[in-house]
Design an enzyme around this catalytic site. Structure first.
Site, PDB file in Angstrom:
ATOM      1  N   CYS B 173      50.006  43.321  75.989  1.00 54.04           N
ATOM      2  CA  CYS B 173      49.592  44.096  74.815  1.00 54.04           C
ATOM      3  C   CYS B 173      50.688  44.212  73.759  1.00 54.04           C
ATOM      4  CB  CYS B 173      49.137  45.483  75.252  1.00 54.04           C
ATOM      5  SG  CYS B 173      50.255  46.270  76.427  1.00 54.04           S
ATOM      6  N   HIS B 286      49.452  51.389  70.735  1.00 56.17           N
ATOM      7  CA  HIS B 286      50.899  51.198  70.741  1.00 56.17           C
ATOM      8  C   HIS B 286      51.438  51.152  69.302  1.00 56.17           C
ATOM      9  CE1 HIS B 286      50.728  50.470  74.902  1.00 56.17           C
ATOM     10  NE2 HIS B 286      50.980  49.185  74.975  1.00 56.17           N
TER      11      HIS B 286
END
Lengths: 376, 376
Positions: B173, B286
């Site tokens: 990710c 994130h």
């Protein structure tokens, strides 16, 4: 597995910096009245005493048995008249005016830049030594900008009892926390460039921001609308670029403090710094990821040894158990913690480190009181 | 001022990824049954369907009207037998076994590296094309590691209906989110070195970690002991160095993914990357602070224009109103947001940027489904 809850802040509300709690004394019985000390020592004024840092000034003075003959609790008109207890004596918060500093030896200021600009010079004129936590005078030529472990020499000759006022500036919290770790390495190998990314706590935006984070988090759980008063976006379960104004060069003022204050504190106009300052939903301790480029090669083992021996620094760097500094672990602590000390894979002779420090304590109140201790 | 509450995750519990909610369809009425599509298209298997990413696979398939003839819901023995509804059809979760892949054209895996290692090759042997979200095969020679907007050419020749199984790896990710922003700049000016500091959400550690963050936060408010099951320290109102194991070089595995995957995806063994990966108390998106050094000079205005035109990227870079990307703003969104685009003061020809992306979506499920779309 149950863990002991390291509560970020002990008194008052959940994470409270609510007005006028009795500062706790970590080291001594609360019933010890320091009569002897209170008859000697300087006369102190705390400006902004109802704020997060103002309250911490008192805690730190008490924890460190700072000697004083008298102490004035000063705040805005709004807070004037409030009652508070400190070291078993009752005080009335007084309104800050130009006359507040008659007979004051040391004035600890933390009431924002405009208050410092308005009243700091007046206090100096009355003979007080002002330790100012705002950014008002930090970059002014002739005003020492001091981290006692880093550049105590900058305030040489300034003492209580010399009959002369003076201004001393406390650096910004993220600068103090970064340089507590970077300076011992700089002294050995000379830092040429730092790339800093911060993870900054609510406390840096004041007690109201801490309260906003707490209230917003409750609102999330209660499925209520999120109320935003202090900061510009939802803070609960979120993070955002630091709320300081952004300058034409694209850096915000918080980031430029790291750039400029580092140069002044290190007396090194050539040191290159870039910073990205981010606020994270943490209460009262900052973290910083710092990439360091040196003039001379410095390996990670040497760096770790240097940091282990550095004053005010604790190394938490346990790779096997994945134990490194966290904001909670340094909350209400004096030392700045350093970990993730490692050789930068991307370029020879560089290091990466990760630093955590209590924003209210070493990032503000403790540093100021340490400066005050050097005045005695 | 009241702000609309952008709830991090819409269904189930507060931030739920609790087992088997009905995936929401953002774009179409939930009552549209795609009968025509369901008679054509590939046969799909979702491995790890009860997890955070598994659930998001279904959401994304539905949102994007991904055609399929049949879909198998696969999970561990523990979850087998659970009932779920997807696009108005009922399904029973089946236990994953070596026989699960008979007749399957595309298998979306997100059940951890060991499950991928155990069952991925078996699925390929049965003729399935496996899009694997784990790290098991990412660095294996011959396995394409693909971000569709970045290196679609890496999976050239792999198609459903060629009668041949294959493995394709979904990058980590934090790599996907970083490279979505860095690649368009790399294509113009060639990145020589990146210094990355991450602000990673709970979701990257799975649905249980998201639940732990939520529960711990409740425990803080209720003054209860903080229970730690999934992660190694208190997560509520705290942050910590990423929980991935730390290697002998001092980097953790998460950081080394950024280093190694960038080289493979860019087919550039010389690109230098250092990273510090930190987990922050945010639910599902994130953030990354990225300092970029280029071979050719690249000014911030040009960089901003490049990013505005980059596929899958949105620029949020409003200095006047201090509006930059936040995790909440990109949660449940497909695009990666970039802001704080500015000339690095510390060295000529460098840039600083700040990137946010939904970890479950573009960081995992969306990227995998985009890969699957290219297989048709």
């Amino acid at each position: 597995m149950a863990a002991t809850f390291a509560q970020p802040h002990a008194h008052g509300r959940l994470f409270s910096t609510s007005p006028l709690p009795k500062p706790t004394k970590n080291l001594r019985s609360p019933f010890t009245v320091r009569m002897s000390l209170q008859e000697t020592g300087p006369s102190i004024a705390v400006v902004g005493v109802t704020g997060a840092v103002g309250q911490e000034f008192l805690s730190v003075l008490s924890d460190r048995d700072f000697p004083y003959r008298s102490i004035k609790m000063l705040a805005s008109k709004r807070s004037a008249g409030k009652q508070m207890t400190f070291e078993d004596r009752n005080y009335t918060v007084e309104e800050l005016t130009a006359d507040s500093f008659d007979g004051v030896d040391i004035a600890l200021f933390s009431a924002g830049g405009s208050i410092s600009k308005q009243f700091g010079p007046a206090a100096v004129e009355k003979g007080a030594i002002v330790v100012d936590n705002s950014s008002a005078f930090r970059m002014v030529d002739g005003v020492p900008l001091v981290i006692p472990e880093v550049n105590p020499q900058a305030m040489r000759g300034i003492k209580v009892g010399m009959g002369k006022g003076a201004l001393i500036a406390n650096p910004n919290c993220s600068t103090i926390i970064c340089l507590m770790a970077a300076t011992p390495l700089h002294q050995r190998a000379k830092v040429l460039r730092m790339v800093v990314s911060t993870y900054q706590a609510a406390s840096g935006a004041g007690a109201a921001a801490m309260e906003e984070l707490e209230l917003q988090t409750r609102e999330v759980f209660l499925h209520l609308s999120i109320l935003i008063y202090i900061l510009c976006v939802q803070y609960a379960f979120n993070l955002f670029s630091h709320n300081a104004p952004v300058l034409p060069n694209g850096y915000n003022e918080e980031e430029m403090k790291l750039v400029k204050e580092t140069r002044k504190i290190w007396s090194d106009l050539d040191v290159k710094v870039t910073a990205t300052c981010i606020r994270v939903p943490v209460m009262r301790a900052h973290a910083e990821s710092v990439n360091l480029q040196f003039e001379k090669p410095l390996d990670e083992d040497t760096a770790r040894e240097i940091l282990k021996n550095a004053p005010g620094v604790v190394v938490i760097d346990d790779r096997a158990s994945n134990h490194f500094p966290t904001p909670l672990e340094v909350s209400n602590k004096d030392d700045v913690a350093v970990g993730r000390i490692r050789q930068d894979l991307s370029q020879e002779g560089k290091l990466d480190i990760f630093v955590c420090g209590d924003q209210i304590r070493k990032g503000a109140a403790l540093n100021a009181v340490q400066i005050a201790e050097m005045l005695l």
